[in-house]
Design a protein around this motif. Structure first.
Motif, PDB file in Angstrom:
ATOM      1  N   ARG A 150       0.723  -0.958   0.066  1.00 48.92           N
ATOM      2  CA  ARG A 150       0.179  -0.047  -0.019  1.00 48.92           C
ATOM      3  C   ARG A 150       0.772   1.144  -0.171  1.00 48.92           C
ATOM      4  O   ARG A 150       0.661   2.453   0.741  1.00 48.92           O
ATOM      5  N   ALA A 151       1.877   1.254  -0.822  1.00 48.32           N
ATOM      6  CA  ALA A 151       2.989   2.401  -0.827  1.00 48.32           C
ATOM      7  C   ALA A 151       2.271   3.503  -1.745  1.00 48.32           C
ATOM      8  O   ALA A 151       1.791   3.184  -2.867  1.00 48.32           O
ATOM      9  N   LYS A 152       2.553   4.624  -1.358  1.00 53.21           N
ATOM     10  CA  LYS A 152       2.437   5.826  -2.133  1.00 53.21           C
ATOM     11  C   LYS A 152       3.577   6.420  -3.018  1.00 53.21           C
ATOM     12  O   LYS A 152       4.612   6.155  -2.584  1.00 53.21           O
ATOM     13  N   PRO A 153       3.524   6.909  -4.142  1.00 52.50           N
ATOM     14  CA  PRO A 153       4.728   7.623  -4.823  1.00 52.50           C
ATOM     15  C   PRO A 153       5.644   8.169  -3.759  1.00 52.50           C
ATOM     16  O   PRO A 153       6.843   8.194  -4.037  1.00 52.50           O
ATOM     17  N   THR A 154       4.962   8.914  -2.793  1.00 51.61           N
ATOM     18  CA  THR A 154       5.877   9.744  -1.793  1.00 51.61           C
ATOM     19  C   THR A 154       6.764   8.898  -1.010  1.00 51.61           C
ATOM     20  O   THR A 154       7.605   9.462  -0.212  1.00 51.61           O
ATOM     21  N   ASP A 155       6.364   7.633  -0.928  1.00 53.17           N
ATOM     22  CA  ASP A 155       6.981   6.775   0.030  1.00 53.17           C
ATOM     23  C   ASP A 155       8.449   6.513  -0.314  1.00 53.17           C
ATOM     24  O   ASP A 155       9.136   5.721   0.449  1.00 53.17           O
ATOM     25  N   GLN A 156       8.787   6.474  -1.745  1.00 56.08           N
ATOM     26  CA  GLN A 156       9.939   6.291  -2.351  1.00 56.08           C
ATOM     27  C   GLN A 156      10.235   4.853  -2.104  1.00 56.08           C
ATOM     28  O   GLN A 156      11.555   4.237  -1.621  1.00 56.08           O
ATOM     29  N   VAL A 157       9.409   3.813  -2.241  1.00 56.96           N
ATOM     30  CA  VAL A 157       9.679   2.343  -2.344  1.00 56.96           C
ATOM     31  C   VAL A 157      10.243   1.900  -3.714  1.00 56.96           C
ATOM     32  O   VAL A 157       9.355   2.159  -4.627  1.00 56.96           O
ATOM     33  N   ARG A 158      11.330   1.193  -3.788  1.00 55.42           N
ATOM     34  CA  ARG A 158      11.631   0.742  -4.958  1.00 55.42           C
ATOM     35  C   ARG A 158      11.879  -0.967  -4.840  1.00 55.42           C
ATOM     36  O   ARG A 158      12.231  -1.406  -3.900  1.00 55.42           O
ATOM     37  N   VAL A 159      11.720  -1.589  -6.079  1.00 52.13           N
ATOM     38  CA  VAL A 159      11.862  -3.071  -6.288  1.00 52.13           C
ATOM     39  C   VAL A 159      13.149  -3.377  -7.012  1.00 52.13           C
ATOM     40  O   VAL A 159      13.103  -2.517  -7.984  1.00 52.13           O
ATOM     41  N   LEU A 160      14.094  -3.903  -6.370  1.00 55.40           N
ATOM     42  CA  LEU A 160      15.317  -4.203  -7.076  1.00 55.40           C
ATOM     43  C   LEU A 160      15.662  -5.447  -7.165  1.00 55.40           C
ATOM     44  O   LEU A 160      15.402  -6.363  -6.225  1.00 55.40           O
ATOM     45  N   ALA A 161      16.223  -5.817  -8.372  1.00 55.55           N
ATOM     46  CA  ALA A 161      16.574  -7.352  -8.636  1.00 55.55           C
ATOM     47  C   ALA A 161      18.191  -7.458  -8.082  1.00 55.55           C
ATOM     48  O   ALA A 161      18.317  -8.723  -7.885  1.00 55.55           O
ATOM     49  N   GLN A 162      19.023  -6.319  -8.165  1.00 52.08           N
ATOM     50  CA  GLN A 162      20.276  -6.544  -7.742  1.00 52.08           C
ATOM     51  C   GLN A 162      20.610  -5.351  -6.899  1.00 52.08           C
ATOM     52  O   GLN A 162      19.998  -4.470  -6.699  1.00 52.08           O
ATOM     53  N   PRO A 163      21.603  -5.492  -5.663  1.00 48.62           N
ATOM     54  CA  PRO A 163      22.046  -4.692  -4.872  1.00 48.62           C
ATOM     55  C   PRO A 163      22.758  -3.700  -5.625  1.00 48.62           C
ATOM     56  O   PRO A 163      23.612  -3.637  -6.155  1.00 48.62           O
ATOM     57  N   ILE A 164      22.161  -2.198  -5.786  1.00 48.81           N
ATOM     58  CA  ILE A 164      22.742  -1.074  -6.176  1.00 48.81           C
ATOM     59  C   ILE A 164      23.240  -0.292  -5.616  1.00 48.81           C
ATOM     60  O   ILE A 164      22.331   0.483  -4.576  1.00 48.81           O
ATOM     61  N   LEU A 165      24.605  -0.045  -5.040  1.00 49.87           N
ATOM     62  CA  LEU A 165      25.158   0.825  -4.070  1.00 49.87           C
ATOM     63  C   LEU A 165      25.019   2.293  -4.698  1.00 49.87           C
ATOM     64  O   LEU A 165      25.635   2.457  -5.860  1.00 49.87           O
TER      65      LEU A 165
END
Length: 388
Positions: A150-165
């Motif tokens: 239930r994330a909103k755009p302002t929550d800045q949640v990302r789905v990543l397949a690889q750790p990006i430092l």
């Protein structure tokens, strides 16, 4: 000392079992305790049954109060399919500690629960196509993990397949197999807040240098009385109990009139007493007695929390009349309600029969052992009482 805050009791027990698996001394509690000498303290917040505001307040209280233990690591245990107030609780912890980044890995790939291409799968099905779509409190209607949170755009949640430092914001890792889990867990030291399921926690312990130990099970005394409490609505468990009732008996179903009567009214108490008598009478013929909810029961007029409360009330009454050496409970909300009603708050885990299926000794009632599991998990063969 490692501190884990879990959103429900079966989740807390699951983490405790992993601690045992890696040779840690473990304590499970439902409230803040004064003194901790164990390596791993797991606190069940039982927030999944609360409103979002109540859940946030409870997590804030537990996190602030638990700083007296000076934990070397804090882990937030969440539901493996993201039920509950996951994002709100994460934000509450971030605010208390000013933690900037957060890594979420809820999946348990060994159990077929995985995230791929931003979607959550249970086996080869999307999560919303499984029994989780019918969860009474948090039905899953969309398998996009961002939407499950239930994330909103302002929550800045990302789905990543690889750790990006560098890892920034709130990240949900795509994990489909053990190798993915190991890869992400190796980044744990770069993360301010670690959030996830049981297998992510196990991978972190491995990265911390803990080693697996041999499992040793205590023999179960089948001559002693055991109460099996099923508060789950998952169809597999419901059908097994119905089949057991037809062929072997020993099942005492929640009376339908209790659902309609006001709690603690005279009529309610009379119905509850009759149910208690039925259960106690059943122990004269069976060493294992099951209490459960019938599939046909109309629960539209009662909340899941109220239903768990009914189960808890009768368990307390039976426990006052029958010495129960073993209590088996399936379902996190049911487990929490029963322990709050008795009440029991402090436990030493003794065996991990399988992932999520944990036997614990009550410190308030040392002669009584409880074995807990989530409603969606199966009972392993090692739990002889539960073989229906």
């Amino acid at each position: 000392m490692i501190l884990v805050i879990a959103d429900d009791l079966t989740g807390a027990a699951e983490i405790a079992g992993i601690g045992l698996r890696y040779g840690l001394k473990v304590r499970v509690c439902t409230e803040i305790i004064q003194e901790v000498t164990e390596d791993l303290l797991v606190i069940s917040a039982d927030t999944r049954s609360l409103t979002e505001n109540q859940a946030v307040a409870k997590v804030e209280y537990l996190i602030k109060s638990s700083q007296q233990y000076k934990p070397s690591l804090i882990y937030k245990k969440i539901d493996s399919v993201l039920r509950g107030h996951v994002l709100a609780e994460i934000k509450a912890i971030q605010q208390v500690f000013s933690k900037k980044n957060c890594l979420i890995i809820p999946t348990n790939p060994s159990m077929g629960r995985k995230i791929q291409d931003g979607k959550y799968y249970v086996g080869d099905k999307l999560a919303h196509e499984t029994a989780f779509a019918h969860d009474p409190e948090f039905p899953i209607q969309d398998s996009e993990v961002i939407n499950m949170l239930r994330a909103k755009p302002t929550d800045q949640v990302r789905v990543l397949a690889q750790p990006i430092l560098p890892l920034q914001g709130i990240i949900i890792a795509e994990v489909a197999q053990k190798e993915d889990l190991t890869k992400w867990a190796s980044q744990w030291a770069k993360i301010d807040l670690l959030v996830g399921g049981a297998e992510f926690f196990a991978s972190i312990l491995s990265n911390l240098g803990y080693n697996l130990v041999e499992k040793i099970f205590s023999p179960q005394q089948t001559a002693l009385d055991c109460l099996y409490v099923s508060g789950t609505t998952f169809s597999d468990s419901v059908e097994k109990i119905q089949n057991h009732a037809r062929h072997k008996g020993g099942v005492c179903y929640l009376p339908h009139e209790l659902v309609r009567q006001p709690i603690d009214s005279e009529e309610f108490n009379q119905s509850l007493n009759r149910w208690e008598s039925e259960i106690i009478q059943c122990f004269s013929q069976h060493k294992v007695v099951i209490i459960a909810v019938k599939k046909q029961l109309d629960t539209t007029q009662i909340t899941p929390a109220e239903l768990a409360k009914l189960m808890a009330k009768v368990v307390k009454k039976v426990l006052n009349q029958v010495h129960l050496a073993e209590i088996l409970i399936e379902g996190g909300a049911t487990s929490a309600a029963i322990l709050a009603e008795i009440p029991l708050q402090n436990f030493l885990p003794t065996e991990e029969f399988a992932q999520g299926v944990i036997r614990m000794q009550s410190l308030e009632r040392p002669s009584t052992y409880l074995t807990l599991k989530p409603g969606s998990y199966a009972w392993p063969q090692a739990v002889t009482y539960a073989q229906l």
